[in-house]
Enzyme design. Structure first.
Site, PDB file in Angstrom:
ATOM      1  N   GLU A 252      11.331 -13.346 -10.517  1.00 54.26           N
ATOM      2  CA  GLU A 252      10.490 -13.258  -9.310  1.00 54.26           C
ATOM      3  C   GLU A 252      11.067 -12.361  -8.208  1.00 54.26           C
ATOM      4  OE1 GLU A 252       9.555 -17.244  -8.022  1.00 54.26           O
ATOM      5  OE2 GLU A 252       8.673 -17.783  -9.933  1.00 54.26           O
ATOM      6  N   ASN A 295      11.558 -11.927 -15.558  1.00 52.88           N
ATOM      7  CA  ASN A 295      10.470 -12.912 -15.537  1.00 52.88           C
ATOM      8  C   ASN A 295       9.754 -12.850 -14.190  1.00 52.88           C
ATOM      9  OD1 ASN A 295       9.336 -15.178 -17.072  1.00 52.88           O
ATOM     10  ND2 ASN A 295      10.162 -16.508 -15.467  1.00 52.88           N
ATOM     11  N   HIS A 331       1.139 -19.462 -14.733  1.00 60.76           N
ATOM     12  CA  HIS A 331       0.731 -20.739 -14.149  1.00 60.76           C
ATOM     13  C   HIS A 331      -0.726 -20.544 -13.725  1.00 60.76           C
ATOM     14  CE1 HIS A 331       4.767 -22.393 -14.102  1.00 60.76           C
ATOM     15  NE2 HIS A 331       5.201 -21.233 -13.637  1.00 60.76           N
ATOM     16  N   GLU A 361       5.588 -19.421 -18.880  1.00 59.61           N
ATOM     17  CA  GLU A 361       5.570 -20.704 -18.144  1.00 59.61           C
ATOM     18  C   GLU A 361       4.153 -21.255 -18.010  1.00 59.61           C
ATOM     19  OE1 GLU A 361       7.727 -20.591 -14.443  1.00 59.61           O
ATOM     20  OE2 GLU A 361       9.369 -19.398 -15.270  1.00 59.61           O
ATOM     21  N   ASP A 363       0.978 -23.365 -17.581  1.00 56.82           N
ATOM     22  CA  ASP A 363       0.386 -24.673 -17.283  1.00 56.82           C
ATOM     23  C   ASP A 363      -0.895 -24.400 -16.511  1.00 56.82           C
ATOM     24  OD1 ASP A 363       1.407 -24.077 -14.720  1.00 56.82           O
ATOM     25  OD2 ASP A 363       3.029 -25.543 -14.882  1.00 56.82           O
TER      26      ASP A 363
HETATM   27  C1  XIL Z   1      10.233 -25.151 -11.167  1.00 55.44           C
HETATM   28  C2  XIL Z   1      10.551 -26.458 -11.858  1.00 55.44           C
HETATM   29  O1  XIL Z   1       9.539 -26.732 -12.790  1.00 55.44           O
HETATM   30  C3  XIL Z   1      10.665 -27.559 -10.840  1.00 55.44           C
HETATM   31  O2  XIL Z   1      11.103 -28.758 -11.459  1.00 55.44           O
HETATM   32  C4  XIL Z   1      11.635 -27.157  -9.741  1.00 55.44           C
HETATM   33  O3  XIL Z   1      11.618 -28.132  -8.737  1.00 55.44           O
HETATM   34  C5  XIL Z   1      11.256 -25.820  -9.137  1.00 55.44           C
HETATM   35  O4  XIL Z   1      11.167 -24.863 -10.172  1.00 55.44           O
HETATM   36  N1  XIL Z   1       8.715 -20.307 -11.609  1.00 55.44           N
HETATM   37  C6  XIL Z   1       9.880 -20.450 -12.297  1.00 55.44           C
HETATM   38  C7  XIL Z   1      10.389 -21.805 -12.606  1.00 55.44           C
HETATM   39  O5  XIL Z   1      10.441 -19.459 -12.749  1.00 55.44           O
HETATM   40  O6  XIL Z   1      11.788 -21.862 -12.611  1.00 55.44           O
HETATM   41  C8  XIL Z   1       9.858 -22.837 -11.659  1.00 55.44           C
HETATM   42  O7  XIL Z   1      10.270 -24.127 -12.123  1.00 55.44           O
HETATM   43  C9  XIL Z   1       8.363 -22.718 -11.561  1.00 55.44           C
HETATM   44  C10 XIL Z   1       7.944 -21.374 -11.033  1.00 55.44           C
END
Ligand code: XIL
Length: 596
Positions: A252, A295, A331, A361, A363
């Protein structure tokens, strides 16, 4: 205000609003965005649903078939590939509007492929389905859940997934609470478990603006921070050498809302953008065998953010920086997310740089579309099928990782029970699971008949109006068939309106939107549904992008439609360019997305 209601009267009186030049109120909606149409990921500013504008067409009109030429999964680490060619036989249809450039993938979904239940291959687990497709299927693992949740968690994880990402345990903060100590316990437990289940592991992540140790701060000098980061990378890679398939080295780093385009993290503030190249170089030197990934969040669609990321990665590669792959976090929100064409074109351009692409990632937020759980879960199923299917039909995409296993344990739930994952709270497979299975067969969601009447202006302007300025219908310049053009627009919110979609859209559901647009000056273009509910008009932005001048380009997006109360009017508006710019449209489509 109340644009749709304003136009509804003339509509119901069956007026053909050709040549309408009546002045309109300033084309502002009263509630744009407030309904979550541009909802972002839980981390805030820039989730997949963010309304990034897109670059002009990134070319590539061919739609590839899934299969054998894909980047080999499991080349290092314990992933199992089936050894088959992984072909799944789903062939998309090329963009249909002759003579018009598009983002390069399907514009219709009349797939003839079989479904998992329809006589094609079927698989007992996602792990089997992914292996047959020559892809990795991953899950983020929470160390506490693995330790505490009981056998159902670990059994599900072992049975269904062959790729594991520690959700938090391998971030810098959790690993190094002080500058002179490491706590490997949680990370070790996950890596040990994964090895026991022949699962590959991706470490996540050396550099991130969150979950950085509190002792890493802007009060450090550049040489102190560089030394700390280098040492952290070397120490961690040494500990897990030979046991990790891959690492997210930098996470990020892009933020297109800053002047530089880089996120103003502690790393950027102290070191400038060089920390990115340095981190990759230190990682390669410390472990020449592990795969190194960049990422990013909210960079799934073609748009300002993914364009910046693409240019940054290309520049780094050109400078010899050792990057093996990129992750698109994905996401998603079922309310509004990138259409297949958009996601696939983005995957393809990174793959064409020689990179492995991971969907890293996944969801889904489901609560921002009103409706029953059944309706929300169907939208989630379609969203997951689309994301997985898009990876499977793009040869450069090697892995899909879900950000968790069960709805019991998800970071998304911190803001409400969103039901964001594949398994419910009792570890039962949700419809989302079947969506992922179909995706691994290379099956993309099926698009039904177009709900927009006179969508290509074959019947002149019937059913359409200009909210301001003049509407003309004529042969599409530089294209085929007819197009409608609005000239003399007085505001960015002015454009082309089809106000009669209540009957077609009142039952809501998952939809695909697309339209071919052309402008006479470089512009940002938008599409929105105007919905009158309880006497209030709200505007639901469903797609936006930047387009170049004098070219037909596709604006597309997927959406989930639901209502708090029965709507009394629904319209579709195409708008966006500055006042005075002529906006032309054709092939306007809103198609229900269904499961075969
Ligand atoms: C999130 C985790 O899922 C949480 O448990 C934590 O509190 C914060 O981070 N992008 C990412 C992940 O690259 O590392 C993040 O994970 C979600 C967003």
């Amino acid at each position: 205000m109340m644009e749709l209601q304003r136009w509804l009267g003339p509509w119901l009186a069956s007026l053909a609003l050709v040549g309408c030049s009546e002045a309109s109120p300033a084309g502002k909606s009263d509630s744009a965005g407030s309904d979550g149409a541009t909802a972002t990921s839980a981390s805030g500013a820039d989730g997949i649903a963010a309304s990034d504008t897109a670059a002009s067409g990134s070319g590539g009109s061919a739609v590839t078939t899934a299969g054998g030429s894909g980047t080999a999964a499991g080349a290092t680490g314990g992933a199992t590939a089936s050894g088959s060619d992984g072909s799944t036989g789903a062939t998309g249809q090329a963009a249909s509007t002759a003579g018009m450039a598009s983002t390069g993938a399907t514009t219709n979904g009349d797939s003839t492929s079989t479904t998992s239940g329809g006589g094609g291959p079927s698989y007992a687990t996602l792990r089997e389905a992914a292996a047959a497709a020559n892809r990795l299927i991953g899950a983020a693992v929470d160390a506490a859940a693995l330790a505490d949740a009981g056998a159902q968690y670990s059994e599900t994880l072992a049975r269904e997934f062959d790729y594991v990402t520690p959700e938090n345990a391998t971030k810098w903060g959790p690993l190094a609470p002080t500058s002179s100590s490491y706590d490997w316990q949680a990370a070790d437990a996950i890596v040990d478990f994964a090895e026991g289940q022949q699962q590959a592991v991706k470490g996540h992540t050396f550099v991130w603006h969150e979950q950085t140790p509190s002792w890493v701060s802007t009060s450090m000098s550049a040489s102190e921070l560089n030394a700390a980061l280098k040492s952290h990378i070397e120490t961690t890679l040494a500990r897990y050498r030979g046991r990790m398939r891959a690492w997210d080295v930098v996470n990020e780093a892009v933020d297109v809302d800053t002047a530089s385009g880089y996120r103003e993290s502690v790393f950027h503030q102290v070191l400038g953008p060089d920390y990115i190249a340095d981190a990759f170089r230190w990682a390669r030197a410390a472990d020449p065998d592990v795969l190194l990934f960049y990422n990013e969040i909210g960079a799934e669609r073609l748009g300002a953010k993914s364009d910046f990321m693409y240019a940054m990665i290309k520049e780094l590669l050109d400078a010899g920086v050792p990057i093996d792959g990129i992750g698109l976090q994905s996401h998603v929100s079922t309310h509004r997310y990138p259409a297949e064409a958009d996601l696939r074109a983005n995957i393809r351009r990174f793959a064409e740089l020689g990179l492995r692409v991971n969907i890293s990632e996944v969801d889904a937020r489901t609560k921002n579309v009103p409706g029953s759980q059944e309706a929300r879960w169907l939208m989630e199923r379609i969203a997951f099928q689309q994301v997985v299917g898009s990876c499977v039909v793009e040869p450069g995409c090697e892995a899909i990782t879900f950000w968790g296993v069960t709805d019991n344990y998800s970071w998304i739930n911190e803001e409400g029970e969103e039901d964001p994952l594949l398994f419910d709270r009792s570890y039962m497979r949700k419809p989302a699971y079947d969506g992922a299975l179909d995706g691994f067969l290379g099956l993309l969601p099926v698009r039904g008949a177009n709900l927009v009447s006179n969508s290509d202006f074959a019947s002149g302007a019937t059913g359409w109006a200009a909210t301001a300025g003049e509407l003309t219908v004529a042969a599409a310049e530089g294209g085929t068939g007819n197009a409608a053009c609005v000239s003399g627009r007085s505001d960015a919110g002015d454009g082309l309106l089809q106000g009669d979609l209540l009957e077609a859209l009142q039952s809501g559901g998952p939809l695909a939107f697309s339209a071919m647009l052309r402008v006479d000056a470089p512009s940002s273009v938008e599409a929105a549904l105007l919905i009158v509910e309880g006497g209030e008009e709200r505007e639901f932005n469903i797609a936006s992008r930047a387009i170049a001048q004098d070219q037909w380009l596709e604006l597309s997006g997927y959406l989930g439609l639901g209502f708090e109360q029965a709507p009394s009017a629904i319209g579709l508006k195409l708008y966006g360019p500055a006042s005075g710019v002529e906006l032309c449209a054709t092939a306007v489509q809103l198609q229900p997305l269904t499961v075969d």
